[in-house]
Structure formats: structure tokens, C-alpha cells
Design a protein around this motif. Structure first.
Motif, PDB file in Angstrom:
ATOM      1  N   THR A  32       1.212  -1.872  -7.599  1.00 24.17           N
ATOM      2  CA  THR A  32       1.625  -2.204  -6.223  1.00 24.17           C
ATOM      3  C   THR A  32       0.759  -1.507  -5.178  1.00 24.17           C
ATOM      4  O   THR A  32       0.624  -1.993  -4.064  1.00 24.17           O
ATOM      5  CB  THR A  32       3.116  -1.860  -5.970  1.00 24.17           C
ATOM      6  OG1 THR A  32       3.308  -0.452  -6.174  1.00 24.17           O
ATOM      7  CG2 THR A  32       4.017  -2.650  -6.883  1.00 24.17           C
ATOM      8  N   ARG A  37      -3.360  -1.899  -0.748  1.00 26.48           N
ATOM      9  CA  ARG A  37      -4.791  -1.748  -0.483  1.00 26.48           C
ATOM     10  C   ARG A  37      -5.408  -3.070  -0.010  1.00 26.48           C
ATOM     11  O   ARG A  37      -6.299  -3.078   0.843  1.00 26.48           O
ATOM     12  CB  ARG A  37      -5.520  -1.229  -1.730  1.00 26.48           C
ATOM     13  CG  ARG A  37      -5.253   0.233  -2.014  1.00 26.48           C
ATOM     14  CD  ARG A  37      -5.778   0.675  -3.374  1.00 26.48           C
ATOM     15  NE  ARG A  37      -5.517   2.089  -3.589  1.00 26.48           N
ATOM     16  CZ  ARG A  37      -6.291   3.079  -3.145  1.00 26.48           C
ATOM     17  NH1 ARG A  37      -7.414   2.818  -2.511  1.00 26.48           N
ATOM     18  NH2 ARG A  37      -5.950   4.336  -3.359  1.00 26.48           N
ATOM     19  N   ARG A 103       6.721  -3.563   4.376  1.00 24.03           N
ATOM     20  CA  ARG A 103       7.336  -3.195   3.099  1.00 24.03           C
ATOM     21  C   ARG A 103       8.375  -4.222   2.666  1.00 24.03           C
ATOM     22  O   ARG A 103       8.528  -4.497   1.486  1.00 24.03           O
ATOM     23  CB  ARG A 103       7.962  -1.795   3.165  1.00 24.03           C
ATOM     24  CG  ARG A 103       6.976  -0.692   3.490  1.00 24.03           C
ATOM     25  CD  ARG A 103       7.526   0.680   3.121  1.00 24.03           C
ATOM     26  NE  ARG A 103       7.517   0.872   1.692  1.00 24.03           N
ATOM     27  CZ  ARG A 103       6.508   1.403   0.994  1.00 24.03           C
ATOM     28  NH1 ARG A 103       5.428   1.853   1.611  1.00 24.03           N
ATOM     29  NH2 ARG A 103       6.583   1.518  -0.307  1.00 24.03           N
ATOM     30  N   ARG A 124       5.335   3.665  -5.634  1.00 27.87           N
ATOM     31  CA  ARG A 124       6.029   4.817  -5.048  1.00 27.87           C
ATOM     32  C   ARG A 124       7.526   4.567  -4.890  1.00 27.87           C
ATOM     33  O   ARG A 124       8.322   5.491  -4.899  1.00 27.87           O
ATOM     34  CB  ARG A 124       5.461   5.142  -3.658  1.00 27.87           C
ATOM     35  CG  ARG A 124       3.970   5.357  -3.579  1.00 27.87           C
ATOM     36  CD  ARG A 124       3.551   6.601  -4.336  1.00 27.87           C
ATOM     37  NE  ARG A 124       2.162   6.960  -4.075  1.00 27.87           N
ATOM     38  CZ  ARG A 124       1.103   6.308  -4.520  1.00 27.87           C
ATOM     39  NH1 ARG A 124       1.260   5.250  -5.280  1.00 27.87           N
ATOM     40  NH2 ARG A 124      -0.126   6.728  -4.222  1.00 27.87           N
ATOM     41  N   ASP A 125       7.887   3.294  -4.696  1.00 32.26           N
ATOM     42  CA  ASP A 125       9.287   2.960  -4.396  1.00 32.26           C
ATOM     43  C   ASP A 125       9.828   1.917  -5.366  1.00 32.26           C
ATOM     44  O   ASP A 125      10.753   1.198  -5.049  1.00 32.26           O
ATOM     45  CB  ASP A 125       9.402   2.431  -2.956  1.00 32.26           C
ATOM     46  CG  ASP A 125       8.608   1.136  -2.752  1.00 32.26           C
ATOM     47  OD1 ASP A 125       7.711   0.851  -3.584  1.00 32.26           O
ATOM     48  OD2 ASP A 125       8.893   0.418  -1.787  1.00 32.26           O
ATOM     49  N   ARG A 174      -2.004  13.076   1.075  1.00 34.20           N
ATOM     50  CA  ARG A 174      -1.379  11.817   0.640  1.00 34.20           C
ATOM     51  C   ARG A 174       0.024  12.054   0.110  1.00 34.20           C
ATOM     52  O   ARG A 174       0.925  11.257   0.344  1.00 34.20           O
ATOM     53  CB  ARG A 174      -2.243  11.134  -0.415  1.00 34.20           C
ATOM     54  CG  ARG A 174      -3.364  10.387   0.238  1.00 34.20           C
ATOM     55  CD  ARG A 174      -3.377   8.952  -0.227  1.00 34.20           C
ATOM     56  NE  ARG A 174      -4.234   8.850  -1.371  1.00 34.20           N
ATOM     57  CZ  ARG A 174      -4.169   7.869  -2.259  1.00 34.20           C
ATOM     58  NH1 ARG A 174      -3.259   6.936  -2.138  1.00 34.20           N
ATOM     59  NH2 ARG A 174      -5.000   7.837  -3.264  1.00 34.20           N
ATOM     60  N   ASP A 178       3.213  10.159   1.466  1.00 33.67           N
ATOM     61  CA  ASP A 178       4.008   9.364   0.521  1.00 33.67           C
ATOM     62  C   ASP A 178       5.464   9.819   0.465  1.00 33.67           C
ATOM     63  O   ASP A 178       6.358   9.017   0.273  1.00 33.67           O
ATOM     64  CB  ASP A 178       3.420   9.472  -0.903  1.00 33.67           C
ATOM     65  CG  ASP A 178       2.172   8.626  -1.075  1.00 33.67           C
ATOM     66  OD1 ASP A 178       1.877   7.807  -0.183  1.00 33.67           O
ATOM     67  OD2 ASP A 178       1.494   8.785  -2.111  1.00 33.67           O
ATOM     68  N   ARG A 181       7.531   9.148   4.258  1.00 34.18           N
ATOM     69  CA  ARG A 181       7.574   7.836   4.886  1.00 34.18           C
ATOM     70  C   ARG A 181       9.038   7.481   5.191  1.00 34.18           C
ATOM     71  O   ARG A 181       9.909   7.775   4.375  1.00 34.18           O
ATOM     72  CB  ARG A 181       7.015   6.887   3.819  1.00 34.18           C
ATOM     73  CG  ARG A 181       6.608   5.628   4.236  1.00 34.18           C
ATOM     74  CD  ARG A 181       5.774   4.927   3.174  1.00 34.18           C
ATOM     75  NE  ARG A 181       4.398   5.358   3.162  1.00 34.18           N
ATOM     76  CZ  ARG A 181       3.752   5.753   2.089  1.00 34.18           C
ATOM     77  NH1 ARG A 181       4.351   5.794   0.926  1.00 34.18           N
ATOM     78  NH2 ARG A 181       2.507   6.115   2.175  1.00 34.18           N
TER      79      ARG A 181
HETATM   80  O1   DC Z   1      -1.387   4.099  -5.875  1.00 34.56           O
HETATM   81  P1   DC Z   1      -2.446   3.937  -4.789  1.00 34.56           P
HETATM   82  O2   DC Z   1      -3.149   5.198  -4.428  1.00 34.56           O
HETATM   83  O3   DC Z   1      -3.393   2.829  -5.046  1.00 34.56           O
HETATM   84  O4   DC Z   1      -1.596   3.507  -3.490  1.00 34.56           O
HETATM   85  C1   DC Z   1      -2.212   3.217  -2.277  1.00 34.56           C
HETATM   86  C2   DC Z   1      -1.290   3.536  -1.116  1.00 34.56           C
HETATM   87  O5   DC Z   1      -0.205   2.621  -1.047  1.00 34.56           O
HETATM   88  C3   DC Z   1      -0.711   4.937  -1.096  1.00 34.56           C
HETATM   89  O6   DC Z   1      -1.102   5.552   0.099  1.00 34.56           O
HETATM   90  C4   DC Z   1       0.774   4.758  -1.115  1.00 34.56           C
HETATM   91  C5   DC Z   1       1.007   3.307  -0.850  1.00 34.56           C
HETATM   92  N1   DC Z   1       1.996   2.722  -1.732  1.00 34.56           N
HETATM   93  C6   DC Z   1       3.271   2.589  -1.268  1.00 34.56           C
HETATM   94  O7   DC Z   1       3.555   2.976  -0.130  1.00 34.56           O
HETATM   95  N2   DC Z   1       4.218   2.015  -2.050  1.00 34.56           N
HETATM   96  C7   DC Z   1       3.928   1.604  -3.288  1.00 34.56           C
HETATM   97  N3   DC Z   1       4.870   1.043  -4.035  1.00 34.56           N
HETATM   98  C8   DC Z   1       2.604   1.751  -3.787  1.00 34.56           C
HETATM   99  C9   DC Z   1       1.667   2.325  -2.984  1.00 34.56           C
END
Ligand code: DC
Length: 215
Positions: A32, A37, A103, A124-125, A174, A178, A181
């Protein structure tokens, strides 16, 4: 259809591990972060500001993002696998992923994947917001020092110039973004299976997950 959700901080090895677990179970692998990205890349190409929220959400609504099990990323049929990993895209994506309306649209797109196939989804979520009722939920962690060491090694292999201190500082920044948020923050919960991979080999982590899923 089964759902394995894996969350964790940047550099914890989620990508490598989720991809391999998916491969061995013959599930679809979904990164995700790559989806966020793609939006970051599109917004840069359209010369949008990070604050142009409506325009950014519209970009996502129109985007066709395709992820392959080998980890390739296609945006409107263009292979952007490398283009979404630049410093510029990475820097902006932290901010863009704080847009609440974005989101919401993203969550819908992510849930769609699970209607077609069993999936391993990482981010992340995913364990908290996208699939709180996933069949298996993991939080994959590693110390900041270990994550910085791994990232610095990757940079050396790819010929990207950086120092360990720079990489560590960027990871800490980061992590902060993360975890703070307003929506979709990376959070630890009691119902996730917690894995600290600081002193584990990749294969050990994969086997641990496969054992849990097989139970
Ligand atoms: O895992 P990554 O580093 O490729 O993620 C890129 C960005 O996206 C990171 O800054 C957090 C965000 N992200 C997010 O907010 N929710 C997710 N489910 C996945 C990534």
C-alpha cells in the motif's frame, strides 16, 4: 478469501517478507505504500502543491494502479517501480498520506483487492483501518539502528550515496510522521501479533508468519 495484514515502520522488512509470504501461499501481494507513492509521483508531475488536497484526491480517483506479485508497480500502464522510490517522491509522500479524504478513497481501493483473491497486504493502517477484521494481523518491528543499518546497506548496493547518520535521521523523521498522523497512524494494538525482527533473519520471520497462519 483470506486476508493477512502486516503493518510496521519504514525499513522493518515488511515488503520483502509480505512478498515472500504471498508467494509461498499463492496469495496476492499488495504494497500500500507503493499506492501512496504513485499519488505522490502524480502530484509532482502535475506541479501540484502538497496542500492542493482536492486535486490530489481527484488524481487518485482517476488513477489505475496495478501491483504485480513480483513487486512491480504500474500507474496507468506505465512501469513506475523505480520512479516512485526517489527521494523527492519519498519526501512528499509522508505529507500527502496525511490527507484524510485521500485515505478514504485509498481504503476503498485497497478493500477491492480482497474481493478477488486471498491477499497479503502491508502498510501502516492495514491491521487497524483497512482490514480491522483481517484473518491474521501482524506488526513487524525492528530497532531504528537496525533499520538504518539495513537501509544503508541497500543504498550501498544500489550506489546511492548516504551516510548511516543521515539514513537514521530520515527514518526517525518518518517514524514520527507515521505515528502521529491524525488518521491512519501506525499503531500497536493488542490483537496484532508483534514481531521484533531486529535479531531475526528474513527466513525466520517468514517461517514464523507461515506457522501462525497455518495454526
Ligand atoms: O512503506 P513505504 O515507505 O513505501 O510508504 C510510503 C509512505 O506512505 C509512508 O510515508 C507512509 C505512507 N503510508 C501510509 O500512510 N499508509 C499505508 N498504509 C502505507 C504507507
Amino acid at each position: 478469501m483470506k486476508i493477512i495484514a502486516i503493518d510496521g515502520p519504514s525499513g522493518s522488512g515488511k515488503g520483502t517478507i509480505a512478498k515472500e509470504v504471498a508467494k509461498r501461499l499463492n496469495y496476492t501481494y499488495i504494497d500500500t505504500g507503493a499506492m501512496y507513492r504513485c499519488v505522490s509521483l502524480m502530484s509532482l508531475r502535475e506541479n501540484l502543491k502538497e496542500t492542493d488536497e482536492k486535486e490530489i484526491v481527484d488524481l487518485l480517483k482517476k488513477a489505475d494502479i496495478r501491483l504485480t506479485n513480483e513487486g512491480k508497480v504500474f500507474l496507468n500502464s506505465e512501469d513506475v517501480s523505480d520512479k516512485i522510490r526517489t527521494m523527492e517522491v519519498t519526501h512528499r509522500v509522508s505529507k500527502i498520506s496525511s490527507i484524510i479524504a485521500l485515505r478514504e478513497v485509498m481504503r476503498e481501493k485497497q478493500r477491492e483487492f480482497a474481493t478477488k483473491n486471498s491477499i497479503v497486504m502491508e502498510g501502516r493502517d492495514i491491521t487497524t483501518e483497512v482490514f480491522p477484521d483481517a484473518d491474521y494481523k501482524f506488526y513487524l518491528d525492528a530497532s531504528v539502528e537496525e533499520r538504518a543499518r539495513r537501509r544503508q546497506l541497500q543504498n550501498e548496493e544500489k550506489g546511492i550515496e548516504s551516510t548511516y547518520e543521515e539514513v537514521k535521521a530520515a527514518i526517525e523523521e518518518r517514524d514520527y510522521d507515521d505515528m502521529h498522523r491524525p488518521v491512519g497512524a501506525l499503531t500497536r494494538t493488542d490483537d496484532q501479533i508483534y514481531i521484533d525482527s531486529s535479531n531475526m533473519e528474513i527466513e525466520e520471520v517468514i517461517n514464523f508468519i507461515l506457522e501462525k497462519v497455518g495454526e
